[in-house]
Design an enzyme around this catalytic site. Structure first.
Site, PDB file in Angstrom:
ATOM      1  N   GLY A  46     119.462 124.801  32.904  1.00  0.00           N
ATOM      2  CA  GLY A  46     118.045 125.334  32.505  1.00  0.00           C
ATOM      3  C   GLY A  46     117.062 124.369  33.382  1.00  0.00           C
ATOM      4  O   GLY A  46     117.297 123.555  33.759  1.00  0.00           O
ATOM      5  N   GLN A  51     109.010 120.686  34.021  1.00  0.00           N
ATOM      6  CA  GLN A  51     109.787 119.940  34.662  1.00  0.00           C
ATOM      7  C   GLN A  51     109.467 119.713  36.221  1.00  0.00           C
ATOM      8  O   GLN A  51     109.581 118.787  37.103  1.00  0.00           O
ATOM      9  CB  GLN A  51     110.911 119.819  34.586  1.00  0.00           C
ATOM     10  CG  GLN A  51     111.739 119.741  33.253  1.00  0.00           C
ATOM     11  CD  GLN A  51     112.950 120.289  32.946  1.00  0.00           C
ATOM     12  OE1 GLN A  51     113.306 121.554  32.777  1.00  0.00           O
ATOM     13  NE2 GLN A  51     113.692 119.224  33.063  1.00  0.00           N
ATOM     14  N   CYS A  92     119.387 116.340  30.277  1.00  0.00           N
ATOM     15  CA  CYS A  92     118.074 116.705  30.784  1.00  0.00           C
ATOM     16  C   CYS A  92     118.176 116.363  32.296  1.00  0.00           C
ATOM     17  O   CYS A  92     118.320 115.297  32.603  1.00  0.00           O
ATOM     18  CB  CYS A  92     117.110 116.335  29.988  1.00  0.00           C
ATOM     19  SG  CYS A  92     115.195 116.641  30.454  1.00  0.00           S
ATOM     20  N   LEU A  93     117.676 117.381  33.170  1.00  0.00           N
ATOM     21  CA  LEU A  93     117.482 116.888  34.550  1.00  0.00           C
ATOM     22  C   LEU A  93     116.303 115.906  34.994  1.00  0.00           C
ATOM     23  O   LEU A  93     116.074 115.208  35.636  1.00  0.00           O
ATOM     24  CB  LEU A  93     117.175 118.326  35.424  1.00  0.00           C
ATOM     25  CG  LEU A  93     118.248 119.206  35.342  1.00  0.00           C
ATOM     26  CD1 LEU A  93     117.937 120.541  36.103  1.00  0.00           C
ATOM     27  CD2 LEU A  93     119.495 118.590  35.876  1.00  0.00           C
ATOM     28  N   HIS A 134     115.884 123.679  24.075  1.00  0.00           N
ATOM     29  CA  HIS A 134     115.675 122.709  24.764  1.00  0.00           C
ATOM     30  C   HIS A 134     114.371 122.877  25.797  1.00  0.00           C
ATOM     31  O   HIS A 134     113.334 122.134  25.961  1.00  0.00           O
ATOM     32  CB  HIS A 134     116.785 122.130  25.651  1.00  0.00           C
ATOM     33  CG  HIS A 134     116.589 121.091  26.338  1.00  0.00           C
ATOM     34  ND1 HIS A 134     117.391 119.814  26.227  1.00  0.00           N
ATOM     35  CD2 HIS A 134     116.229 120.966  27.757  1.00  0.00           C
ATOM     36  CE1 HIS A 134     117.158 119.233  27.200  1.00  0.00           C
ATOM     37  NE2 HIS A 134     116.413 119.600  28.464  1.00  0.00           N
ATOM     38  N   GLU A 135     114.617 124.077  26.441  1.00  0.00           N
ATOM     39  CA  GLU A 135     113.553 124.512  27.296  1.00  0.00           C
ATOM     40  C   GLU A 135     112.242 124.890  26.753  1.00  0.00           C
ATOM     41  O   GLU A 135     111.135 124.431  27.505  1.00  0.00           O
ATOM     42  CB  GLU A 135     114.138 125.669  28.322  1.00  0.00           C
ATOM     43  CG  GLU A 135     115.217 125.562  29.155  1.00  0.00           C
ATOM     44  CD  GLU A 135     115.284 124.206  29.951  1.00  0.00           C
ATOM     45  OE1 GLU A 135     114.320 123.540  30.316  1.00  0.00           O
ATOM     46  OE2 GLU A 135     116.517 123.502  29.988  1.00  0.00           O
ATOM     47  N   HIS A 138     110.399 121.760  26.314  1.00  0.00           N
ATOM     48  CA  HIS A 138     109.786 121.344  27.398  1.00  0.00           C
ATOM     49  C   HIS A 138     108.164 121.961  27.623  1.00  0.00           C
ATOM     50  O   HIS A 138     107.135 121.032  27.955  1.00  0.00           O
ATOM     51  CB  HIS A 138     110.514 121.645  28.690  1.00  0.00           C
ATOM     52  CG  HIS A 138     111.385 120.429  28.896  1.00  0.00           C
ATOM     53  ND1 HIS A 138     111.290 119.267  28.941  1.00  0.00           N
ATOM     54  CD2 HIS A 138     112.817 120.716  29.238  1.00  0.00           C
ATOM     55  CE1 HIS A 138     112.491 118.592  29.495  1.00  0.00           C
ATOM     56  NE2 HIS A 138     113.367 119.497  29.672  1.00  0.00           N
TER      57      HIS A 138
HETATM   58  O1  K1U Z   1     116.001 121.464  30.976  1.00  0.00           O
HETATM   59  C1  K1U Z   1     116.731 120.754  31.695  1.00  0.00           C
HETATM   60  O2  K1U Z   1     116.329 119.608  31.990  1.00  0.00           O
HETATM   61  C2  K1U Z   1     118.221 121.270  31.973  1.00  0.00           C
HETATM   62  C3  K1U Z   1     119.133 120.804  30.922  1.00  0.00           C
HETATM   63  C4  K1U Z   1     119.559 121.932  29.948  1.00  0.00           C
HETATM   64  C5  K1U Z   1     120.376 121.494  28.830  1.00  0.00           C
HETATM   65  C6  K1U Z   1     121.799 121.105  29.040  1.00  0.00           C
HETATM   66  C7  K1U Z   1     122.286 120.922  27.930  1.00  0.00           C
HETATM   67  C8  K1U Z   1     121.962 120.959  26.852  1.00  0.00           C
HETATM   68  C9  K1U Z   1     120.698 121.641  26.421  1.00  0.00           C
HETATM   69  C10 K1U Z   1     119.834 121.852  27.549  1.00  0.00           C
HETATM   70  C11 K1U Z   1     120.519 120.624  31.784  1.00  0.00           C
HETATM   71  O3  K1U Z   1     120.870 121.432  32.659  1.00  0.00           O
HETATM   72  S1  K1U Z   1     121.206 119.077  31.884  1.00  0.00           S
HETATM   73  C12 K1U Z   1     122.619 118.849  33.018  1.00  0.00           C
HETATM   74  C13 K1U Z   1     123.725 120.006  32.896  1.00  0.00           C
HETATM   75  O4  K1U Z   1     124.141 120.571  33.620  1.00  0.00           O
HETATM   76  C14 K1U Z   1     124.476 120.327  31.613  1.00  0.00           C
HETATM   77  C15 K1U Z   1     124.531 119.273  30.547  1.00  0.00           C
HETATM   78  C16 K1U Z   1     125.216 119.651  29.248  1.00  0.00           C
HETATM   79  C17 K1U Z   1     126.100 120.794  29.087  1.00  0.00           C
HETATM   80  C18 K1U Z   1     126.116 121.628  30.327  1.00  0.00           C
HETATM   81  C19 K1U Z   1     125.158 121.440  31.376  1.00  0.00           C
HETATM   82 ZN    ZN Z   2     115.339 118.989  30.046  1.00  0.00          ZN
END
Ligand code: K1U
Ligand code: ZN
Length: 169
Positions: A46, A51, A92-93, A134-135, A138
């Site tokens: 996401g 961001q 989170c990225l 989560h998004e 943000h």
């Molecule tokens: O918003 C962001 O920073 C993106 C974030 C989204 C997210 C991941 C996990 C749970 C809730 C929201 C990411 O993509 S973090 C990196 C990732 O690829 C990931 C992490 C955990 C599970 C699956 C993917």
């Molecule tokens: Zn995030």
């Protein structure tokens, strides 16, 4: 298309509250394409416009295994949340390398505009529901580490600032 720089916690711009998108025009369509490219390049599931330092209510998501089912939500609004909540590990990225548990609704319903400006509603559970919440946080200027204890949050802040210093040295 272009890769966009992702703001890193504790950048204060991550705490700005996004405004509604007024028109789904060429600028927004270019932003959507760039955000999808940036999310896929970073291996994220996401990305919120906040961001990439754009403070408008737009998120992109792809939780599919094949990474071929992009979901674009413009001006998303939660219309229903489940009674049940669960603790889920999140990343989170904008906070690279940090994963921790956050309590989220098990399922949600959202209304939004899609990338063509058409109204749609989405029912989500599992990882998609977690990612939508989560998004949407943000867009309200909230980063997931703000759900953690002050002790954990301060440790993360110190670690991120150290990494930033090393990267700029
Ligand atoms: O918003 C962001 O920073 C993106 C974030 C989204 C997210 C991941 C996990 C749970 C809730 C929201 C990411 O993509 S973090 C990196 C990732 O690829 C990931 C992490 C955990 C599970 C699956 C993917
Ligand atoms: Zn995030």
């Amino acid at each position: 298309m272009a890769l966009l720089p992702i703001l890193c916690y504790p950048d204060s711009r991550l705490h700005k509250v996004a405004k509604p998108v007024e028109t789904v025009d060429a600028r927004i369509k270019t932003l959507i394409a760039d955000m999808l490219e940036t999310m896929y390049d970073a291996n994220g599931i996401g990305l919120a416009a906040t961001q990439v330092d754009v403070h408008e209510r737009l998120i992109v998501i792809d939780t599919s295994e094949q990474r071929d089912q992009p979901l674009v939500l413009i001006n998303p609004e939660l219309t229903w949340t489940s009674a049940g909540k669960h603790l889920n590990d999140e990343g989170c990225l904008s906070v690279p390398g940090i994963y921790d548990g956050v309590e989220r609704f098990d399922a949600v319903k959202v209304t939004a505009l899609d990338g063509d400006g058409r109204s749609r509603s989405v029912e989500a559970d599992g990882l998609l529901a977690v990612c939508i919440q989560h998004e949407m946080d943000h867009l309200m200027g909230k980063v997931f580490v703000e759900y953690l204890s002050p002790l954990k949050r301060n440790r993360i802040k110190t670690k991120m600032l150290k990494q930033l210093k090393e990267a700029n040295a």
